[in-house]
Scaffold this motif. Structure first.
Motif, short mmCIF file in Angstrom:
data_model
loop_
_atom_site.label_atom_id
_atom_site.label_comp_id
_atom_site.label_asym_id
_atom_site.label_seq_id
_atom_site.Cartn_x
_atom_site.Cartn_y
_atom_site.Cartn_z
N ALA A 232 41.44 17.96 62.13
CA ALA A 232 42.33 16.93 61.58
C ALA A 232 43.60 16.90 62.43
O ALA A 232 43.92 17.87 63.14
N ASP A 233 44.31 15.80 62.32
CA ASP A 233 45.61 15.73 62.99
C ASP A 233 46.60 16.70 62.33
O ASP A 233 47.36 17.38 63.01
N VAL A 234 46.56 16.75 60.99
CA VAL A 234 47.52 17.57 60.24
C VAL A 234 46.79 18.38 59.17
O VAL A 234 45.94 17.85 58.44
N GLY A 235 47.11 19.65 59.09
CA GLY A 235 46.67 20.49 57.98
C GLY A 235 47.82 20.66 57.00
O GLY A 235 48.99 20.75 57.40
N VAL A 236 47.52 20.69 55.70
CA VAL A 236 48.54 20.86 54.67
C VAL A 236 48.15 22.04 53.80
O VAL A 236 47.11 22.01 53.13
N VAL A 237 48.97 23.07 53.81
CA VAL A 237 48.73 24.27 53.01
C VAL A 237 49.46 24.10 51.67
O VAL A 237 50.69 24.11 51.61
N GLY A 238 48.70 23.94 50.60
CA GLY A 238 49.28 23.74 49.28
C GLY A 238 49.34 22.27 48.92
O GLY A 238 50.27 21.57 49.34
N VAL A 239 48.36 21.78 48.17
CA VAL A 239 48.32 20.36 47.81
C VAL A 239 48.92 20.20 46.42
O VAL A 239 48.22 19.95 45.44
N GLY A 240 50.24 20.40 46.36
CA GLY A 240 50.94 20.31 45.09
C GLY A 240 52.08 19.33 45.16
O GLY A 240 51.92 18.20 45.63
N THR A 241 53.25 19.76 44.72
CA THR A 241 54.40 18.87 44.61
C THR A 241 54.69 18.13 45.90
O THR A 241 54.68 16.89 45.95
N VAL A 242 54.96 18.85 46.98
CA VAL A 242 55.26 18.22 48.26
C VAL A 242 54.00 17.93 49.05
O VAL A 242 53.88 16.88 49.69
N GLY A 243 53.04 18.85 49.01
CA GLY A 243 51.84 18.69 49.82
C GLY A 243 51.09 17.41 49.53
O GLY A 243 50.64 16.71 50.45
N SER A 244 50.93 17.06 48.24
CA SER A 244 50.21 15.83 47.90
C SER A 244 50.96 14.60 48.39
O SER A 244 50.34 13.64 48.87
N MET A 245 52.29 14.62 48.28
CA MET A 245 53.08 13.47 48.72
C MET A 245 53.08 13.34 50.25
O MET A 245 53.04 12.23 50.79
N ALA A 246 53.11 14.48 50.94
CA ALA A 246 53.04 14.45 52.40
C ALA A 246 51.69 13.92 52.86
O ALA A 246 51.61 13.10 53.79
N MET A 247 50.61 14.35 52.21
CA MET A 247 49.29 13.86 52.56
C MET A 247 49.21 12.35 52.34
O MET A 247 48.65 11.61 53.17
N MET A 248 49.75 11.88 51.23
CA MET A 248 49.73 10.45 50.94
C MET A 248 50.44 9.66 52.03
O MET A 248 49.95 8.63 52.50
N GLU A 249 51.61 10.14 52.44
CA GLU A 249 52.38 9.41 53.45
C GLU A 249 51.75 9.53 54.82
O GLU A 249 51.74 8.55 55.60
N LEU A 250 51.20 10.67 55.16
CA LEU A 250 50.55 10.83 56.46
C LEU A 250 49.33 9.93 56.59
O LEU A 250 49.11 9.29 57.62
N THR A 251 48.53 9.86 55.54
CA THR A 251 47.35 8.99 55.60
C THR A 251 47.75 7.53 55.60
O THR A 251 47.06 6.69 56.19
N ARG A 252 48.86 7.20 54.96
CA ARG A 252 49.37 5.83 55.02
C ARG A 252 49.67 5.43 56.47
O ARG A 252 49.51 4.28 56.88
N ARG A 253 50.12 6.42 57.26
CA ARG A 253 50.47 6.17 58.66
C ARG A 253 49.29 6.33 59.62
O ARG A 253 49.46 6.28 60.83
N GLY A 254 48.12 6.57 59.06
CA GLY A 254 46.91 6.61 59.88
C GLY A 254 46.50 7.97 60.38
O GLY A 254 45.54 8.09 61.14
N ALA A 255 47.18 9.03 59.95
CA ALA A 255 46.82 10.38 60.39
C ALA A 255 45.62 10.89 59.62
O ALA A 255 45.43 10.59 58.43
N SER A 256 44.78 11.68 60.28
CA SER A 256 43.72 12.40 59.58
C SER A 256 44.32 13.69 59.03
O SER A 256 45.07 14.38 59.72
#
Length: 386
Positions: free
Chosen positions: A6-30
């Motif tokens: 993947a382009d980006v790995g996210v450790v911890g899909v919680g408060t910040v992690g879920s929001m970061a994933m949402m924004e990263l995928t909005r910008r086209g990142a895997s």
């Protein structure tokens, strides 16, 4: 050429992690998320407990850049609601009650006087008319945030994670990250029995921060929450979301926060009794079961600040959060490594601003810069390596 999972790995899909994933995928990142527990959301993280306080004004956020971050969080929450089709923010108003002269209230009064925030200063007479549930003292100063209220945290994490998956993200649940190695081209993430390769890594592990980030100036802390029932039918009418706002308060040196439950049957109140509740470097060293000693200070405090509630809690729970040693988040590159972005240790105030923090994490991950002033959150302020 190395193969990337993947382009980006996210450790911890919680408060910040879920929001970061949402924004990263909005910008086209895997994006590849690593979650140590069985699902997203779950009931072991700091965001548990059905509701989290929302403020559109900076109270516990003390950096200059927090004024804009906090203000922008309102539209960010409404955008997430529109995209997910879920109701996440309940506006019942929000009170900040502090003794006169406290730095927190003086800062808010200064921001109000310059027009930097939209809030109202209430007199004791206005409070008696609007919110007779509160016991007030001569030294109390009151600021009212008309956009304040409650958030639905588990539903918000589910909404953000769900949007991420719809856009192609993968989340590995039941997957504990054991470590990582960063090099010139990316990061190798190590889990039990496997390795994954990503270009950038976001570390947002909540209470497990000190276990994954050695030398972090933070603690895993128990947070005890309690739910109280009104004493009578008449009192019940006073504590519904249409009559009772969320609040933060400092009284006799004790900080507390609370507000109506979302279904309107009880009032949730918690505080900051860390020396009693306990903190440690490792989550496993903390007791997840509340005891009488945990509840005693809250029960005594409750009768001093609110009238009409039974001080014997009808429900209790313990959650774990990460508190930095200066009560300010750590957001930025970890020890100068451009491949590693940490977003952790928000010390209890991070949920209400997490959609904007997710945007900032995406900024740092994709371009290395952000329009927000986050200098006060720089993890380098605690880097004491020689």
């Amino acid at each position: 050429m190395p193969k990337f999972d993947a382009d980006v790995g996210v450790v911890g899909v919680g408060t910040v992690g879920s929001m970061a994933m949402m924004e990263l995928t909005r910008r086209g990142a895997s994006v590849l998320g690593f979650e140590r527990y069985w699902s997203v959301p779950h009931d072991q993280a700091a965001y548990g407990g059905e509701s989290r306080l929302y403020r559109s004004i900076p109270h516990l956020e003390l950096g200059a850049g927090d004024v804009r971050i906090t203000a922008d969080s309102y539209d960010a929450w409404r955008q997430l609601e529109a995209e997910s089709g879920r109701q996440l923010l309940m506006e019942c108003g929000g009170l900040v009650i502090e003794p006169s002269g406290s730095p927190a209230v003086e800062r808010l009064l200064g921001l109000i006087s310059t027009g930097a925030i939209d809030a109202e200063v209430l007199s004791h007479e206005q409070m008696a008319e609007r919110y007779p549930q509160f016991v007030l003292y001569p030294e109390d100063r009151i600021v009212f945030d008309p956009r304040g209220g409650w958030l639905r945290p588990e539903l918000a994490v589910a909404a953000a994670a769900g949007l991420s998956v719809e856009r192609g993200a993968r989340i590995l649940t039941g997957t504990e990250v054991l470590g990582w190695e960063s090099d010139r081209t990316g990061v190798t993430v190590q889990v039990s029995g496997a390795e994954y390769r990503v270009r950038k890594l976001v570390v947002s592990p909540g209470g497990w921060a000190t276990e994954l980030l050695p030398g972090l100036r933070a603690d895993a802390q128990r947070v005890v929450m309690a739910w109280y029932t009104p004493r009578s039918a008449q009192d019940t009418e006073l504590f519904g979301a249409d009559r009772f706002p969320s609040f933060t308060r400092t009284h006799r040196g004790e900080f507390s926060f609370g507000g109506p439950t979302l279904e309107g049957t009880m009032v949730k109140v918690s505080g900051a009794y860390s020396e009693i509740w306990g903190h440690a470097e490792k989550v496993g060293e903390l007791n997840r079961a509340p005891g009488a000693v945990d509840l005693a200070p809250g029960r005594a405090h409750l009768t001093e600040i609110l009238r009409g509630l039974d001080p014997a809690p009808a429900r209790t729970g313990v959650w774990i959060e990460s508190n930095s040693h200066d009560a300010t988040a750590m957001l930025g590159h970890w020890r100068g490594d451009e491949n590693i972005i940490v977003a952790t240790s928000f010390s209890g105030y991070g949920f209400k601003i997490c959609p904007v923090i997710g945007q900032i994490v995406a900024d740092l991950t994709t371009s290395g810069i952000t329009k927000y002033d986050i200098t006060h959150m720089d993890p380098a302020r605690f880097d004491t390596r020689s």
